[in-house]
Design a protein around this motif. Sequence first.
Motif, PDB file in Angstrom:
ATOM      1  N   GLU A  54       0.835  -1.198   0.000  1.00  0.00           N
ATOM      2  CA  GLU A  54       0.000   0.000   0.000  1.00  0.00           C
ATOM      3  C   GLU A  54       0.867   1.244   0.000  1.00  0.00           C
ATOM      4  N   GLY A  55       0.284   2.328  -0.500  1.00  0.00           N
ATOM      5  CA  GLY A  55       0.949   3.621  -0.391  1.00  0.00           C
ATOM      6  C   GLY A  55       1.942   3.918  -1.481  1.00  0.00           C
ATOM      7  N   GLU A  96       4.574   3.002 -17.230  1.00  0.00           N
ATOM      8  CA  GLU A  96       3.193   3.499 -17.222  1.00  0.00           C
ATOM      9  C   GLU A  96       2.595   3.374 -15.815  1.00  0.00           C
ATOM     10  N   VAL A  97       1.844   4.378 -15.408  1.00  0.00           N
ATOM     11  CA  VAL A  97       1.135   4.307 -14.131  1.00  0.00           C
ATOM     12  C   VAL A  97      -0.150   3.512 -14.350  1.00  0.00           C
ATOM     13  N   VAL A  98      -0.291   2.427 -13.591  1.00  0.00           N
ATOM     14  CA  VAL A  98      -1.442   1.531 -13.711  1.00  0.00           C
ATOM     15  C   VAL A  98      -2.346   1.750 -12.499  1.00  0.00           C
ATOM     16  N   GLU A  99      -3.639   1.951 -12.744  1.00  0.00           N
ATOM     17  CA  GLU A  99      -4.593   2.174 -11.649  1.00  0.00           C
ATOM     18  C   GLU A  99      -4.741   0.910 -10.815  1.00  0.00           C
ATOM     19  N   HIS A 100      -4.383   0.995  -9.524  1.00  0.00           N
ATOM     20  CA  HIS A 100      -4.463  -0.165  -8.641  1.00  0.00           C
ATOM     21  C   HIS A 100      -4.267   0.340  -7.216  1.00  0.00           C
ATOM     22  N   ALA A 108       6.839  -2.353  -4.317  1.00  0.00           N
ATOM     23  CA  ALA A 108       7.871  -1.909  -3.389  1.00  0.00           C
ATOM     24  C   ALA A 108       9.216  -1.915  -4.095  1.00  0.00           C
ATOM     25  N   GLY A 109      10.129  -1.095  -3.592  1.00  0.00           N
ATOM     26  CA  GLY A 109      11.475  -1.102  -4.169  1.00  0.00           C
ATOM     27  C   GLY A 109      12.216   0.162  -3.809  1.00  0.00           C
ATOM     28  N   HIS A 110      13.540   0.096  -3.943  1.00  0.00           N
ATOM     29  CA  HIS A 110      14.381   1.262  -3.684  1.00  0.00           C
ATOM     30  C   HIS A 110      14.118   2.332  -4.744  1.00  0.00           C
ATOM     31  N   SER A 111      13.949   1.865  -5.991  1.00  0.00           N
ATOM     32  CA  SER A 111      13.573   2.758  -7.091  1.00  0.00           C
ATOM     33  C   SER A 111      12.044   2.798  -7.154  1.00  0.00           C
ATOM     34  N   ASP A 112      11.477   3.020  -8.341  1.00  0.00           N
ATOM     35  CA  ASP A 112      10.013   3.015  -8.463  1.00  0.00           C
ATOM     36  C   ASP A 112       9.425   1.605  -8.477  1.00  0.00           C
ATOM     37  N   GLY A 113      10.288   0.575  -8.412  1.00  0.00           N
ATOM     38  CA  GLY A 113       9.818  -0.805  -8.296  1.00  0.00           C
ATOM     39  C   GLY A 113       9.309  -1.423  -9.587  1.00  0.00           C
TER      40      GLY A 113
END
Length: 159
Positions: A16-17, A25-29, A34-39
């Motif tokens: 979450e979060g 691409e930003v996917v609606e969910h 999780a990850g150090h970068s954008d995952g």
Amino acid sequence: METRVGIGFDAHRLEEGRPLILGGEVVEHPLGLAGHSDGDALLHALTDALLGSVAAPDIGSMFPSGDAEWKGAESSVFVERAVVVVAERGFRVQQIDGVILAEEPQLSNYMDAIRSRLAALVGITESSVGLKATSTDRMGAIGRGEGVAAQVVVTVVRI
Ligand code: MG
């Protein structure tokens, strides 16, 4: 003409979060990776496939997760750098084929946009980018929705 193949695999937990970003691409969910970068597991798998095709060190060696420079980084940066490494070693990218493994969300509405982005990132036409998404039939960690994984194969040819 010398042709080489590289393979990459990655998996990240959903939590979450965070926004869910796949292939840039930003996917609606409600959950994100999780990850150090954008995952972005798909771009990480692509990065490793590119690096592997020219026998370069892997993504964890080139962009250590302990390095503050990569905290929150957009993973497109890793792909762009890997493409440079491929070129420096005398090759150019010819083709990509990838698969995203996710129980949720449904990705069909995002596939065209992700393919376009992958093509642009590595500098090839969309007709040279294969992309699939599959569930794992509710088996295992991916099937329980604990995370998302991706596999990518790339072909490079000597310049
Ligand atoms: Mg990763």
